[in-house]
Design an enzyme around this catalytic site. Sequence first.
Site, short mmCIF file in Angstrom:
data_model
loop_
_atom_site.label_atom_id
_atom_site.label_comp_id
_atom_site.label_asym_id
_atom_site.label_seq_id
_atom_site.Cartn_x
_atom_site.Cartn_y
_atom_site.Cartn_z
N ASP A 52 1.50 -5.09 8.11
CA ASP A 52 1.80 -3.86 8.86
C ASP A 52 1.72 -2.65 7.93
OD1 ASP A 52 4.13 -4.29 7.46
OD2 ASP A 52 5.47 -4.12 9.19
N SER A 53 1.46 -2.90 6.65
CA SER A 53 1.13 -1.79 5.74
C SER A 53 -0.09 -1.03 6.25
CB SER A 53 0.86 -2.32 4.32
OG SER A 53 -0.11 -3.36 4.35
N ASP A 91 1.08 -9.89 10.50
CA ASP A 91 2.45 -9.39 10.32
C ASP A 91 3.06 -9.05 11.67
OD1 ASP A 91 4.23 -9.01 8.28
OD2 ASP A 91 3.27 -7.20 7.49
N LYS A 121 3.78 -13.51 9.93
CA LYS A 121 4.79 -13.24 8.90
C LYS A 121 5.87 -12.36 9.50
CE LYS A 121 4.11 -10.17 5.36
NZ LYS A 121 5.18 -9.19 5.63
N GLU A 123 9.68 -10.26 8.40
CA GLU A 123 10.59 -9.82 7.34
C GLU A 123 12.02 -10.19 7.71
OE1 GLU A 123 10.19 -5.60 6.74
OE2 GLU A 123 8.03 -5.72 6.42
N GLU A 190 9.06 -9.53 -2.35
CA GLU A 190 8.56 -8.19 -2.69
C GLU A 190 9.59 -7.41 -3.50
OE1 GLU A 190 6.87 -5.96 0.56
OE2 GLU A 190 6.68 -4.15 -0.65
#
Length: 291
Positions: A52-53, A91, A121, A123, A190
Amino acid sequence: MPQKQLTAPDILARKGNLTREGVDKISVLTAYDYPTALLAEEAGADVLLVGDSLGMVCLGLPDTLGVTMADMLHHTKAVCRAAKRALVVADMPFLSYQTSIAEAVANAGRFLQEAGARAVKLEGGAEFAPHVRAMLSAGIPVMGHLGLTPQQVAVLGGFKAQGKTARAARALLSHARALAEAGCFALVLEAVPAEVAARITQEVGIPTIGIGAGPDCDGQVLVLHDVLGLCPGMRPSFVKQYADLWTPAREALAAYCQEVREGSFPAAAHTRRMAPAELAEFAARSEYEDA
Ligand code: KIV
């Protein structure tokens, strides 16, 4: 011969390989569209992460909070079209899984069903273990993400390194264990101290993929645009830029604009001309005579 595409179990199995066969770490690159995915695929990346960056790298957003399911599906589809060997991991964007387990499963499923990804993925730590279990039961492999979790930027007060105190490091370790026990096939770490990442790597049975987490992880991930120097401006200190493509790209585009302005592009080599006979007829007759 068509290449076999890597699967989440293949990536999980690389954890064991590291000790039996020496260094064979997992290479992960972000990819956001067809050309970046093709580049990363041809370069030999094991995993293409549609991070999602993309909000910051491709959409000009200040952080990842504005990235939507529609954005992620759109970009994941393009990446999947290029991936032949690499596993594509999509993401889960902000609020696509935090609201309920049912929504998490439904949204994760869309990445497999509609976009062609083969894993997602998310978080967060132990609080999402039930979500991971439910996704896995539905047939969706999940990669975890601990440490600096950018979707928490408003709570964290910025993009800050995590796990710097003994207490915070112990908490990360326990979250990592919870995610591994829930069935994650790999775990992104991270912006955490190398010692913390090394201990987690030692103690959990799934591969750790570091970004700003030191050399002891089972694999590494970087944002493709950072690697290639395609992002102007500040870069985190843990990024290694392997090329500066921004400068030659800008120079090439400036040369094009200049040549258009002065009329030297297109030259003869870039110009198609009619066959002489056709040209003679074209010059001699008006369109009204054909009708
Ligand atoms: O969104 C992303 O690109 C990521 C990686 C940096 C791990 O989450």
